[in-house]
Design an enzyme around this catalytic site. Structure first.
Site, PDB file in Angstrom:
ATOM      1  N   ARG A   1      59.404  41.092  50.569  1.00  0.00           N
ATOM      2  CA  ARG A   1      57.965  41.248  50.419  1.00  0.00           C
ATOM      3  C   ARG A   1      57.962  41.045  49.284  1.00  0.00           C
ATOM      4  O   ARG A   1      56.710  40.088  48.726  1.00  0.00           O
ATOM      5  CB  ARG A   1      57.847  43.159  49.954  1.00  0.00           C
ATOM      6  CG  ARG A   1      56.438  42.794  50.052  1.00  0.00           C
ATOM      7  CD  ARG A   1      54.867  42.434  49.983  1.00  0.00           C
ATOM      8  NE  ARG A   1      55.068  42.281  51.901  1.00  0.00           N
ATOM      9  CZ  ARG A   1      54.418  41.143  52.477  1.00  0.00           C
ATOM     10  NH1 ARG A   1      54.052  40.992  52.040  1.00  0.00           N
ATOM     11  NH2 ARG A   1      54.516  41.403  54.007  1.00  0.00           N
TER      12      ARG A   1
ATOM     13  N   LYS B   1      35.216  26.106  21.009  1.00  0.00           N
ATOM     14  CA  LYS B   1      34.223  26.711  22.571  1.00  0.00           C
ATOM     15  C   LYS B   1      32.843  27.072  21.378  1.00  0.00           C
ATOM     16  O   LYS B   1      32.683  27.248  20.705  1.00  0.00           O
ATOM     17  CB  LYS B   1      34.915  27.702  23.164  1.00  0.00           C
ATOM     18  CG  LYS B   1      36.012  27.361  23.862  1.00  0.00           C
ATOM     19  CD  LYS B   1      36.948  28.208  24.435  1.00  0.00           C
ATOM     20  CE  LYS B   1      35.593  28.599  26.092  1.00  0.00           C
ATOM     21  NZ  LYS B   1      35.902  27.569  26.634  1.00  0.00           N
TER      22      LYS B   1
ATOM     23  N   GLU C   1      33.257  21.718  22.558  1.00  0.00           N
ATOM     24  CA  GLU C   1      32.457  22.379  24.011  1.00  0.00           C
ATOM     25  C   GLU C   1      31.110  22.480  23.645  1.00  0.00           C
ATOM     26  O   GLU C   1      30.935  22.972  22.409  1.00  0.00           O
ATOM     27  CB  GLU C   1      32.552  23.985  24.337  1.00  0.00           C
ATOM     28  CG  GLU C   1      32.179  24.094  25.522  1.00  0.00           C
ATOM     29  CD  GLU C   1      32.201  25.855  25.702  1.00  0.00           C
ATOM     30  OE1 GLU C   1      32.996  26.292  26.242  1.00  0.00           O
ATOM     31  OE2 GLU C   1      31.454  26.660  25.441  1.00  0.00           O
TER      32      GLU C   1
END
Length: 279
Positions: free
Chosen positions: A97, A164, A194
């Site tokens: 798994r 940003k 940005e």
């Protein structure tokens, strides 16, 4: 860089999480000397990623052996065998798994990335990822993007300066933010800034960054930004980019498109683990 430790780390984490104090089902049904193997099968068309986890789990559980049938980055059809894992049945079933989870997740990212890159295959625009990754999985998810034909953006906050909107707001504007950053780093460290409006472009260009990120801009504004910049800096488009509009955005002439959903929202693909008697 794809280092063995990152694969060993994820399989150790997976085994610790899944097996706990032991697989009580397999330990009650099978004796220690019972051996067999499992075939990992593609149940849909997909691009493979994650196969280094197979030899990694053999280093963690040396009683296992693995045989790989394909390579990462390879497109395969439904019904294709990807690999075989052999060893004591108790151990094979304990590892099954963990490996399926890794293969399904990373192959899903690689498959979706390939869908994007194929839409742009006749254009020079690069398909980039972002830092929007699963905690603990970033190196592996970015690896999967590369297998799908994408290009990695910075690996973390230490991978480059990306100024940003919140940096700009806190610093008092694009120009002071870029200048403060430039004062603290060497000349070889790239600076990207940005903007989300076309009227910010002149200020961004005047600060002389190496790259400008066009965030959530309308496509006509992107095209105008490309015309104004005229290849002076790298232009990256980001935000609200989907499969149905990525080509139109690339056709504006931007150098790259960054897609956070490649790593945080690509659906897992269907890979099965089928038991085979003997070794």
């Amino acid at each position: 860089m794809d280092m063995p430790w990152m694969w060993e780390r994820i399989v150790r984490w997976g085994l610790e999480e899944d097996v706990g104090h032991g697989d009580v089902t397999s330990w009650t049904i099978f004796e220690a000397e019972h051996w067999g193997r499992i075939a990992f099968m593609a149940r849909e068309a997909l691009v493979v990623a994650g196969l280094p986890a197979m030899p990694a789990i053999c280093r963690v559980l040396p009683e296992l052996t693995v045989e790989l049938a394909v390579n990462d980055g390879q497109r395969v059809a439904p019904g294709t065998a990807l690999a075989w894992l052999a060893g004591p049945t108790r151990t094979v079933l304990a590892a099954e798994r963990v490996l399926v989870n890794i293969l399904q997740k990373l192959s899903g990212i690689a498959t979706m990335t390939r869908r994007v890159t194929e839409r742009l295959e006749d254009l020079p625009t690069r398909v980039l990822d972002t830092r929007k990754t699963t905690p603990g999985w970033r190196d592996l998810e970015k690896y999967a993007v590369r297998q799908g034909g994408g290009v990695n953006h910075r690996a973390g906050l230490d991978g480059g300066i990306l100024i940003k909107d919140n940096h700009i707001a806190a610093a008092g504007g694009i120009w002071p933010a870029v200048q403060k950053a430039r004062e603290k780093v060497g000349p070889l460290v790239a600076i990207e800034v940005e903007i989300d409006r076309l009227d910010q472009l002149d200020e961004a260009l005047s600060a002389s960054p190496q790259a400008i990120l066009l965030d959530n801009m309308p496509i006509p504004d992107m095209a105008e930004a490309v015309r104004i910049v005229n290849r002076r800096v790298f232009l990256e488009a980001s935000g609200n980019i989907r499969l149905d509009n990525v080509r139109a955005i690339a056709e504006t002439g931007v150098d790259g498109v960054s897609l956070g959903w490649l790593t945080h929202s690509s659906p897992a693909v269907d890979i099965g683990a089928d038991w085979r008697e003997g070794v």
